[in-house]
Design a protein around this motif. Structure first.
Motif, mmCIF file in Angstrom:
data_model
loop_
_atom_site.group_PDB
_atom_site.id
_atom_site.type_symbol
_atom_site.label_atom_id
_atom_site.label_comp_id
_atom_site.label_asym_id
_atom_site.label_seq_id
_atom_site.Cartn_x
_atom_site.Cartn_y
_atom_site.Cartn_z
ATOM 1 N N GLY A 1 4.294 5.634 -5.544
ATOM 2 C CA GLY A 1 4.635 5.337 -6.930
ATOM 3 C C GLY A 1 5.881 4.477 -7.084
ATOM 4 O O GLY A 1 6.546 4.523 -8.114
ATOM 5 N N GLU A 2 6.197 3.687 -6.083
ATOM 6 C CA GLU A 2 7.364 2.817 -6.119
ATOM 7 C C GLU A 2 6.935 1.399 -6.476
ATOM 8 O O GLU A 2 5.762 1.045 -6.355
ATOM 9 N N TYR B 1 0.830 -1.203 0.000
ATOM 10 C CA TYR B 1 0.000 0.000 0.000
ATOM 11 C C TYR B 1 0.873 1.266 0.000
ATOM 12 O O TYR B 1 0.645 2.192 -0.775
ATOM 13 N N ARG B 2 1.888 1.272 0.855
ATOM 14 C CA ARG B 2 2.778 2.434 0.920
ATOM 15 C C ARG B 2 3.522 2.630 -0.394
ATOM 16 O O ARG B 2 3.719 3.765 -0.842
#
Length: 68
Positions: free
Chosen positions: A18-19, A12-13
């Motif tokens: 955008g990673e 989620y993070r």
């Protein structure tokens, strides 16, 4: 927190920033076991020991001693 929950939180993070997502838990374990096995066999050959069958031959020597 379980491994699955941590993976979902990290995914989620990563999406928020955008990673790329982290690899799923347990995904590379089989490859790691293969690499360790290959490394042990390679080291045995370099050291001048048999690359395979070492355990069986050791057990044979231990369980069936030669008659004197």
């Amino acid at each position: 927190m379980s491994i699955t929950q941590q993976y979902l939180l990290d995914s989620y993070r990563a999406r928020l920033h955008g990673e790329p997502e982290p690899p799923a838990p347990g995904r590379g374990e089989l490859g790691l076991i293969r690499e360790l096995s290959d490394h042990r066999r390679f080291s045995a050959v370099v050291d001048g020991r048999p690359a395979h069958g070492r355990l069986r031959s050791a057990l044979d020597r231990w369980l069936r001693p030669r008659a004197l």
